[in-house]
Design a protein around this motif. Structure first.
Motif, PDB file in Angstrom:
ATOM      1  N   ILE A 173       7.128  -2.192   6.664  1.00  0.00           N
ATOM      2  CA  ILE A 173       7.228  -0.851   6.081  1.00  0.00           C
ATOM      3  C   ILE A 173       8.503  -0.818   5.247  1.00  0.00           C
ATOM      4  N   ALA A 213      -5.712  -1.211   4.017  1.00  0.00           N
ATOM      5  CA  ALA A 213      -5.056  -2.268   4.799  1.00  0.00           C
ATOM      6  C   ALA A 213      -6.075  -3.024   5.646  1.00  0.00           C
ATOM      7  N   MET A 231       3.554  -1.371   3.766  1.00  0.00           N
ATOM      8  CA  MET A 231       3.294   0.018   3.375  1.00  0.00           C
ATOM      9  C   MET A 231       4.598   0.661   2.921  1.00  0.00           C
ATOM     10  N   ALA A 264      -5.000   4.728   3.057  1.00  0.00           N
ATOM     11  CA  ALA A 264      -4.107   3.551   3.124  1.00  0.00           C
ATOM     12  C   ALA A 264      -4.537   2.632   4.261  1.00  0.00           C
ATOM     13  N   ALA A 268       4.709   6.590   4.836  1.00  0.00           N
ATOM     14  CA  ALA A 268       4.884   5.287   5.480  1.00  0.00           C
ATOM     15  C   ALA A 268       6.211   5.318   6.239  1.00  0.00           C
ATOM     16  N   VAL A 319       0.842  -1.195   0.000  1.00  0.00           N
ATOM     17  CA  VAL A 319       0.000   0.000   0.000  1.00  0.00           C
ATOM     18  C   VAL A 319       0.879   1.247   0.000  1.00  0.00           C
ATOM     19  N   SER A 320       0.632   2.131  -0.955  1.00  0.00           N
ATOM     20  CA  SER A 320       1.422   3.357  -1.085  1.00  0.00           C
ATOM     21  C   SER A 320       0.899   4.438  -0.133  1.00  0.00           C
ATOM     22  N   VAL A 321       1.820   5.098   0.595  1.00  0.00           N
ATOM     23  CA  VAL A 321       1.430   6.174   1.527  1.00  0.00           C
ATOM     24  C   VAL A 321       2.370   7.353   1.263  1.00  0.00           C
ATOM     25  N   CYS A 375      -0.038  -2.549   9.413  1.00  0.00           N
ATOM     26  CA  CYS A 375       0.663  -3.327   8.378  1.00  0.00           C
ATOM     27  C   CYS A 375       1.693  -4.221   9.046  1.00  0.00           C
TER      28      CYS A 375
END
Ligand code: SF4
Length: 427
Positions: A107, A73, A87, A69, A92, A58-60, A104
């Motif tokens: 990271i 998740a 993430m 995000a 992130a 997941v892009s943050v 998550c």
């Protein structure tokens, strides 16, 4: 070895096509892995996409990306409790301690592409060494490795992302001049910035490192977006003039191949003054506007946020752009702890004096310093004296003069006070 099932997801990437997923997809594809890409910003959440995933990445990238995000998740975890959820992206990295474990399983600190390839291969049962920038609860106590010096570059795989037409570039509206809204291709020529403005999330995430993307790769990406219908290019680099040659060379090659494309860039006031010939050339080549962060036109505010600019730089850049007919998209952090009520009441007069009043976006009158957790500003002695209200990922702050906050409340009354206003493309 079986194919790992990878979902790359984004909830917000500045209102643009999420190229952070695109570059990850390119790296995965080169390793023989075909991911699925999901952008909930334009397509909403499709629970079925996560059902069989081994890995959900997941892009943050921005502060505004955090809430979507987390929603992604949580959805993935609910429909597929055994999926590994990683993430990545600037926020992130900044909020690693707050996201890891709670939202998550891992990271990525810095460039995400090689780390996601390693995680995907491991998820399919391959015995691969994970890079140190991939932090999990297991190594959370170890020193943080932020790596933005990935070896090798690849253009984003755009074909598996939603079409460019789904993304509207709101900033462009005031520069239309009676023309029609363009189809915008977001292009990155470098990641990072050499400067250290203390409020900036680019600096908070990756320090002052800059990684330039080779021009051939940038051109490959420009060809892709033109093929997809782009008529205007937004160079989304935090700082387009990170180098005196790189950005202008990209534009020269782009215009030689696609003469009708227009474009816009983001750069600092001092870079405008130091690179006058480049600014003239960019303007002549079709630069529709230059976004530049001015924060607030007093030296006290500029110094407080470590902007490394003088008021003379700002007024000089405005005057120079006016002289050559280049349009400025000036952004401000109007409500900040160092501004006085008198400063704020004199702002309109300053806009009239400089001529910026004609183009300033009304949203700029209600911008307020965002004090996110992980911001370098939190170690500023004056910020430490402020009255703060803690939230999960940021602090609300009160100005030492209540009249300033009353003015802010008045200015935002007809607005949604909870809405976060960005001061530039990357923050
Ligand atoms: S605000 Fe702009 S100039 Fe300052 S560190 Fe961030 S990207 Fe660089």
């Amino acid at each position: 070895m079986r194919q790992p099932r990878v979902v790359l997801a984004s909830g917000y990437e500045g209102g643009f096509q999420p190229i952070s997923l695109g570059t990850a997809a390119s790296w995965l594809s080169r390793s023989g892995i075909t991911p699925v890409c999901v952008d909930t910003f334009v397509d909403g959440i499709d629970e079925a996409a996560f059902a069989n995933a081994d890995l959900v990445a997941v892009s943050v990238q921005m502060f505004q990306s955090i809430a979507p995000a987390i929603e992604i998740a949580e959805t993935a975890r609910r429909v597929n409790p055994s999926a590994r959820i990683v993430m990545f992206g600037a926020h992130a990295n900044i909020h690693a301690e707050r996201l890891l474990g709670a939202h998550c399983t891992e990271i990525v600190r810095g460039d995400w592409e090689p780390a996601l390839v390693a995680a995907a291969r491991q998820s399919a049962g391959e015995d691969v060494a994970l890079p140190p920038e991939l932090s999990s609860a297991i190594n959370a106590g170890q020193p943080i490795t932020v790596n933005i010096q990935r070896s090798g570059h690849m253009a984003p795989s755009r074909a598996i992302l939603p079409g460019l037409q789904k993304y509207t570039y709101a900033e462009f509206g005031k520069f239309l001049d009676g023309g029609k809204q363009p189809v915008v291709g977001n292009i990155e020529t470098a990641r990072g910035c050499h400067h250290s403005c203390s409020y900036c999330s680019v600096f908070a995430a990756t320090g002052t490192k800059v990684n330039f993307i080779p021009i051939d790769i940038v051109m490959q990406d420009i060809r892709q977006v033109v093929e997809m219908g782009a008529t205007h290019i937004c160079f989304i680099d935090a700082e387009f003039i990170n180098s005196k040659r790189h950005g202008i060379e990209v534009v020269r090659r782009m215009k030689a191949e696609f003469p009708s494309l227009t474009f816009d860039i983001t750069t600092r006031a001092d870079h405008i003054l130091e690179s006058k010939n480049t600014i003239v050339e960019l303007n002549d080549l079709g630069c529709r506007f230059i976004t530049t962060a001015m924060e607030f036109p007093t030296q006290r505010v500029l110094d407080a946020v470590n902007k490394d600019l003088t008021l003379d730089h700002i007024e000089g850049a405005i005057a120079y752009c006016s002289e050559i007919g280049a349009k400025l998209n000036a952004t401000f952090i109007l409500f900040n702890p160092w501004v006085s009520l008198e400063d704020l009441l004199g702002f309109d007069q300053w806009l009239d004096k400089t001529g910026l009043g004609e183009t300033i976006d009304p949203v700029q009158f209600t911008t307020r310093l965002y004090l996110y957790k992980g911001s370098h500003l939190l170690s500023n002695p004056e910020v430490r004296k402020l009255q703060l209200v803690e939230h999960d990922f940021h602090y609300e702050w009160k100005h030492s003069d209540p009249r300033v906050d009353e003015l802010f409340a008045e200015m935002t009354r007809s607005d949604d006070p909870a809405e976060f206003k960005r001061c530039c493309i990357k923050c």
